[in-house]
Design an enzyme around this catalytic site. Structure first.
Site, PDB file in Angstrom:
ATOM      1  N   ARG A 182       2.078  45.533  17.904  1.00 20.94           N
ATOM      2  CA  ARG A 182       0.647  45.563  18.173  1.00 20.94           C
ATOM      3  C   ARG A 182       0.361  45.229  19.636  1.00 20.94           C
ATOM      4  O   ARG A 182       1.007  44.364  20.222  1.00 20.94           O
ATOM      5  CB  ARG A 182      -0.091  44.575  17.269  1.00 20.94           C
ATOM      6  CG  ARG A 182      -0.029  44.944  15.791  1.00 20.94           C
ATOM      7  CD  ARG A 182      -0.696  43.890  14.938  1.00 20.94           C
ATOM      8  NE  ARG A 182       0.036  42.621  14.972  1.00 20.94           N
ATOM      9  CZ  ARG A 182      -0.309  41.534  14.272  1.00 20.94           C
ATOM     10  NH1 ARG A 182      -1.383  41.562  13.509  1.00 20.94           N
ATOM     11  NH2 ARG A 182       0.404  40.439  14.358  1.00 20.94           N
ATOM     12  N   ASP A 203      -2.722  44.271  22.619  1.00 14.86           N
ATOM     13  CA  ASP A 203      -4.020  43.624  22.726  1.00 14.86           C
ATOM     14  C   ASP A 203      -5.059  44.566  23.328  1.00 14.86           C
ATOM     15  O   ASP A 203      -4.733  45.637  23.843  1.00 14.86           O
ATOM     16  CB  ASP A 203      -3.922  42.385  23.609  1.00 14.86           C
ATOM     17  CG  ASP A 203      -3.045  41.296  22.994  1.00 14.86           C
ATOM     18  OD1 ASP A 203      -2.976  41.237  21.751  1.00 14.86           O
ATOM     19  OD2 ASP A 203      -2.441  40.525  23.752  1.00 14.86           O
ATOM     20  N   TYR A 255       8.205  46.538  27.964  1.00 12.46           N
ATOM     21  CA  TYR A 255       6.906  46.544  28.624  1.00 12.46           C
ATOM     22  C   TYR A 255       7.091  46.688  30.128  1.00 12.46           C
ATOM     23  O   TYR A 255       8.114  46.280  30.688  1.00 12.46           O
ATOM     24  CB  TYR A 255       6.151  45.233  28.369  1.00 12.46           C
ATOM     25  CG  TYR A 255       5.482  45.132  27.024  1.00 12.46           C
ATOM     26  CD1 TYR A 255       4.163  45.545  26.845  1.00 12.46           C
ATOM     27  CD2 TYR A 255       6.157  44.597  25.925  1.00 12.46           C
ATOM     28  CE1 TYR A 255       3.535  45.428  25.614  1.00 12.46           C
ATOM     29  CE2 TYR A 255       5.537  44.479  24.687  1.00 12.46           C
ATOM     30  CZ  TYR A 255       4.230  44.898  24.544  1.00 12.46           C
ATOM     31  OH  TYR A 255       3.613  44.787  23.313  1.00 12.46           O
ATOM     32  N   ARG A 264       2.284  38.809  29.567  1.00 16.89           N
ATOM     33  CA  ARG A 264       1.238  38.492  30.535  1.00 16.89           C
ATOM     34  C   ARG A 264       1.334  37.047  31.023  1.00 16.89           C
ATOM     35  O   ARG A 264       1.021  36.738  32.176  1.00 16.89           O
ATOM     36  CB  ARG A 264      -0.134  38.776  29.929  1.00 16.89           C
ATOM     37  CG  ARG A 264      -0.388  40.279  29.721  1.00 16.89           C
ATOM     38  CD  ARG A 264      -1.564  40.532  28.805  1.00 16.89           C
ATOM     39  NE  ARG A 264      -2.789  39.961  29.337  1.00 16.89           N
ATOM     40  CZ  ARG A 264      -3.913  39.847  28.613  1.00 16.89           C
ATOM     41  NH1 ARG A 264      -3.936  40.256  27.338  1.00 16.89           N
ATOM     42  NH2 ARG A 264      -4.989  39.333  29.150  1.00 16.89           N
TER      43      ARG A 264
END
Length: 271
Positions: free
Chosen positions: A65, A67, A125, A212
């Protein structure tokens, strides 16, 4: 009607999306119900489009998932189609019913034991930072911005302390629902290409906001506010309050998961 056309089957899809206009991946309502007003999600849009093509309700399971505001170049999902259709039909038919910010890139029939989340062995990522005095105009939805000069070499050096299996509590949001904070971070690199500094990271799985939060700490090293060894100290401390702030969502792209070759998926998502 061809009997084979009514035979159910499991399919894997590669989905690309710009997350800027969505409240994240995960559907916020029950399947088949209208979306909450002003809170569109990628999952709900995809399920609605697939259901139209299938002529019946379809639910999807994703590899990971994302954000609100986070993009994906190759999110992988699986679904059980009520009809056996040609993969090209699923790709083109579904994409035609999706908003412009989402498309299905490919479709592959898979065995009933394939699971987009649990069959994945890694996830990747990329975080992109425009590092110049002036904010971006072009591609601004895919870039974070840092006006102060960044030392990408120091950031890369600092990041290597994170490689391996560790307790990543220091980089985990307080809202994370994962049952434990241990993750195997397989690789991380920081490289500069002109004015853009990119952080690429691969792990078996990620905690909520983990990438992040890592980037937020690396930025402190890049600006010279902390020495490279500080990141390893933060990791060992297991305390979120000791780490840097959470980096903005705009620069983050989910490159996709990776699976064993046995599933026959495209090379970009195969180990």
């Amino acid at each position: 009607m061809d009997p084979a056309s009514t035979t159910p089957g499991r399919f894997a899809l590669g989905v690309e999306y710009d997350g800027g206009g969505f409240s994240g991946w995960q559907r916020l309502n029950r399947a088949g119900e209208p979306e909450r007003r002003g809170e569109p999600t990628v999952q709900a849009a995809l399920e609605q489009a697939l259901s139209f093509v299938a002529g019946a309700a379809v639910e999807v399971v994703c590899a990971g998932r994302t954000d609100a505001g986070v993009h994906a170049s190759c999110q992988v999902v699986h679904f059980d189609g009520p009809r056996q259709r040609d993969p090209r039909g699923w790709v083109l038919g579904t994409t035609s019913r999706l908003p412009p910010a989402v498309c299905v890139r490919w479709c592959v029939p898979v065995g009933a034991d394939f699971h987009a989340r649990f069959s994945a062995r890694a996830r990747r990522y990329r975080y992109s930072i425009l590092n110049r005095p002036v904010r971006p105009a072009l591609q601004r939805q895919y870039l974070s911005w840092e006006r102060r000069p960044l030392d990408a070499t120091a950031m890369h050096q600092a990041a290597q302390a994170l490689v391996g299996e560790h307790d990543f509590s220091a980089f985990r949001t307080v809202h994370c629902q994962a049952p434990h904070p241990r993750r195997d971070l397989q690789s991380i690199s920081v490289q500069r290409n002109g004015d853009v500094v990119q952080v690429e990271v691969q792990a078996n799985a990620f905690l909520h906001h983990m990438v992040r939060n890592i980037v937020g700490s690396l930025l402190m090293v890049g600006r010279g506010e902390k020495p490279p060894e500080w990141v390893g100290q933060v990791l060992a401390g297991r305390d979120r309050t000791l780490a840097g702030p959470t980096a903005p969502s705009a620069g983050l792209v989910f490159l996709g998961p990776r699976y064993p070759a046995q599933w026959g998926l495209p090379q970009e998502v195969t180990l």
